[in-house]
Design a protein around this motif. Structure first.
Motif, PDB file in Angstrom:
ATOM      1  N   HIS A   1     -83.798  92.822 -36.094  1.00 41.16           N
ATOM      2  CA  HIS A   1     -83.106  92.814 -37.200  1.00 41.16           C
ATOM      3  C   HIS A   1     -81.637  92.811 -37.057  1.00 41.16           C
ATOM      4  N   SER A   2     -81.144  93.719 -36.186  1.00 38.39           N
ATOM      5  CA  SER A   2     -79.677  93.711 -35.924  1.00 38.39           C
ATOM      6  C   SER A   2     -79.020  92.607 -35.070  1.00 38.39           C
ATOM      7  N   GLU A   3     -79.826  92.033 -34.493  1.00 43.17           N
ATOM      8  CA  GLU A   3     -79.241  90.778 -33.844  1.00 43.17           C
ATOM      9  C   GLU A   3     -79.212  89.616 -34.798  1.00 43.17           C
ATOM     10  N   VAL A   4     -80.451  89.454 -35.649  1.00 44.38           N
ATOM     11  CA  VAL A   4     -79.992  88.263 -36.789  1.00 44.38           C
ATOM     12  C   VAL A   4     -79.301  88.578 -37.793  1.00 44.38           C
ATOM     13  N   GLU A   5     -79.114  89.854 -38.089  1.00 43.54           N
ATOM     14  CA  GLU A   5     -78.062  89.914 -39.160  1.00 43.54           C
ATOM     15  C   GLU A   5     -76.630  89.921 -38.572  1.00 43.54           C
ATOM     16  N   SER A   6     -76.471  90.057 -37.526  1.00 42.29           N
ATOM     17  CA  SER A   6     -75.326  89.896 -37.024  1.00 42.29           C
ATOM     18  C   SER A   6     -74.808  88.590 -36.614  1.00 42.29           C
ATOM     19  N   GLU A   7     -75.873  87.785 -36.162  1.00 44.33           N
ATOM     20  CA  GLU A   7     -75.561  86.203 -36.429  1.00 44.33           C
ATOM     21  C   GLU A   7     -75.316  85.711 -37.484  1.00 44.33           C
ATOM     22  N   LEU A   8     -76.219  86.013 -38.627  1.00 42.00           N
ATOM     23  CA  LEU A   8     -75.720  85.431 -40.004  1.00 42.00           C
ATOM     24  C   LEU A   8     -74.654  85.852 -40.537  1.00 42.00           C
ATOM     25  N   ILE A   9     -74.096  87.143 -40.274  1.00 40.82           N
ATOM     26  CA  ILE A   9     -72.743  87.436 -40.736  1.00 40.82           C
ATOM     27  C   ILE A   9     -71.856  86.722 -40.003  1.00 40.82           C
ATOM     28  N   ASN A  10     -71.845  86.699 -38.723  1.00 43.38           N
ATOM     29  CA  ASN A  10     -70.662  85.670 -37.802  1.00 43.38           C
ATOM     30  C   ASN A  10     -70.761  84.542 -38.239  1.00 43.38           C
ATOM     31  N   THR A  11     -71.916  83.812 -38.619  1.00 39.71           N
ATOM     32  CA  THR A  11     -71.868  82.340 -39.107  1.00 39.71           C
ATOM     33  C   THR A  11     -71.097  82.189 -40.456  1.00 39.71           C
ATOM     34  N   THR A  12     -71.280  83.227 -41.076  1.00 43.89           N
ATOM     35  CA  THR A  12     -70.717  83.277 -42.398  1.00 43.89           C
ATOM     36  C   THR A  12     -69.215  83.294 -42.416  1.00 43.89           C
ATOM     37  N   TYR A  13     -68.717  84.243 -41.542  1.00 44.94           N
ATOM     38  CA  TYR A  13     -67.285  84.341 -41.145  1.00 44.94           C
ATOM     39  C   TYR A  13     -66.718  83.147 -40.665  1.00 44.94           C
ATOM     40  N   THR A  14     -67.571  82.592 -39.651  1.00 50.21           N
ATOM     41  CA  THR A  14     -67.031  81.303 -38.777  1.00 50.21           C
ATOM     42  C   THR A  14     -66.725  80.174 -39.952  1.00 50.21           C
ATOM     43  N   ASN A  15     -67.675  79.850 -40.963  1.00 53.57           N
ATOM     44  CA  ASN A  15     -67.580  78.969 -41.929  1.00 53.57           C
ATOM     45  C   ASN A  15     -66.345  79.335 -42.763  1.00 53.57           C
ATOM     46  N   VAL A  16     -66.207  80.578 -43.113  1.00 57.94           N
ATOM     47  CA  VAL A  16     -65.188  80.965 -43.826  1.00 57.94           C
ATOM     48  C   VAL A  16     -63.820  80.533 -43.240  1.00 57.94           C
ATOM     49  N   LEU A  17     -63.457  80.857 -41.848  1.00 63.32           N
ATOM     50  CA  LEU A  17     -62.433  80.448 -41.250  1.00 63.32           C
ATOM     51  C   LEU A  17     -62.141  79.119 -41.246  1.00 63.32           C
ATOM     52  N   LEU A  18     -63.314  78.446 -40.939  1.00 60.74           N
ATOM     53  CA  LEU A  18     -63.311  76.585 -41.127  1.00 60.74           C
ATOM     54  C   LEU A  18     -62.670  76.369 -42.457  1.00 60.74           C
ATOM     55  N   LEU A  19     -63.056  76.694 -43.555  1.00 57.93           N
ATOM     56  CA  LEU A  19     -62.593  76.369 -44.802  1.00 57.93           C
ATOM     57  C   LEU A  19     -61.126  76.943 -44.953  1.00 57.93           C
ATOM     58  N   ARG A  20     -60.913  78.035 -44.344  1.00 58.83           N
ATOM     59  CA  ARG A  20     -59.538  78.553 -44.545  1.00 58.83           C
ATOM     60  C   ARG A  20     -58.390  77.551 -43.845  1.00 58.83           C
ATOM     61  N   GLN A  21     -58.915  77.192 -42.600  1.00 60.11           N
ATOM     62  CA  GLN A  21     -58.254  76.057 -41.741  1.00 60.11           C
ATOM     63  C   GLN A  21     -57.983  74.734 -42.722  1.00 60.11           C
ATOM     64  N   LEU A  22     -58.699  74.150 -43.404  1.00 52.67           N
ATOM     65  CA  LEU A  22     -58.699  72.972 -44.335  1.00 52.67           C
ATOM     66  C   LEU A  22     -58.088  73.379 -45.410  1.00 52.67           C
TER      67      LEU A  22
END
Length: 298
Positions: free
Chosen positions: A66-87
């Motif tokens: 649960h910790s690993e999956v939650e960490s990956e989902l959170i990290n994916t969300t943050y990564t997408n936000v950073l990508l949108l921020r660049q655009l």
């Protein structure tokens, strides 16, 4: 141009991001696999287990996965936000306002189209195996307060990454503490069975040490969680304050633009051009008036 309807430059950027996402996904899957392998190596050492022991093992595995999956989902969300921020950062530099359609993110037809695109790019015979995709850097905005805000956001992002790494370390320590707790509880149960009615006579020092060690581990774990929660709250407050500052800067830029337009209208060149247009309009009116007189005489 191709399956996604983008030009070559933008499609190469999409391929670069998909390659990054695939590598992160593969790494996280390896981590989940290692969780199961660690469980097999450390816990499945006996021939038979009771129902309580199996439940205990599965509960421990559930916490880790649960910790690993939650960490990956959170990290994916943050990564997408950073990508949108660049655009959005590039768009705002040219005073553009981009729009997003959230409903398209669940469009099954579009998702299947992206899946086919990924399969064609990464699972084919390697037609782009040796292709190097350019990675253009974002041009920095070196103007006054905007530059300071950009540096502050970068600092907060670095601090956020450090907190994530620290939180990950705390989660690993917590998992190790839980495993050690289970082992200690098993040792205590074995001692209680072996000692039986002579528990009061033989328990004493060793059992007391084990209980003290368990209490210390529990206290350290709770302390680490409290520190992590406090750091996370502080980071969220800093991000909110930075967002407010950014909104104020945008308002100041809009006012400055209006003020600049107002000053331009007050310049001598603008007044002279306006007077010249007024004279030309009067001359045109006079010519039309004369022309109408000639037409009336004809």
């Amino acid at each position: 141009m191709a399956e996604l309807g983008l030009n070559e430059h933008h499609q190469n950027a999409v391929i670069s991001y998909m390659r990054f996402a695939r590598s992160k996904r593969a790494l996280r899957l390896k981590t989940v696999d290692s969780c199961f392998q660690d469980l097999k190596d450390s816990r499945l050492t006996e021939d038979t287990f009771t129902v309580d022991e199996v439940t205990e093992i599965l509960d421990g595995l559930k916490v880790v996965v649960h910790s690993e999956v939650e960490s990956e989902l959170i990290n994916t969300t943050y990564t997408n936000v950073l990508l949108l921020r660049q655009l959005f950062y590039q768009a705002e530099k040219w005073y553009l306002k981009l729009q997003t359609e959230i409903s398209d993110l669940e469009n099954r037809e579009l998702l299947e189209q992206v899946a086919e695109f990924e399969k064609a790019e990464f699972l084919s015979s390697g037609k782009r195996a040796n292709t190097e995709i350019s990675k253009p850097k974002l041009a920095p905005l070196n103007e006054g307060v905007s530059e300071l805000l950009s540096k502050e956001i970068t600092r907060l992002q670095e601090e956020n990454d450090k907190l994530k790494a620290r939180l990950k370390t705390v989660e690993v320590q917590a998992t190790n503490a839980l495993d050690e707790k289970f082992n200690l509880e098993r040792v205590l149960k074995d001692l209680e069975k072996a000692q039986g009615n002579q528990e009061t006579k033989f328990k004493s020092q060793e059992t007391a040490d084990l209980e003290a060690k368990l209490a210390t581990l529990k206290a350290d774990f709770e302390k680490s969680l409290n520190v992590s929660n406090e750091n996370q709250k502080s980071l969220e407050d800093n991000l909110i304050a930075t967002k407010h500052d950014l909104l104020r800067v945008q308002e100041d830029l809009l006012l400055a633009e209006k003020e600049l337009e107002k000053k331009f209208q007050e310049t001598a060149a603008y007044r002279n051009m306006k007077e010249l247009l007024t004279k030309k309009n009067e001359q045109v009116k006079e010519l039309r008036k004369r022309l109408s007189q000639y037409e009336a005489e004809d």
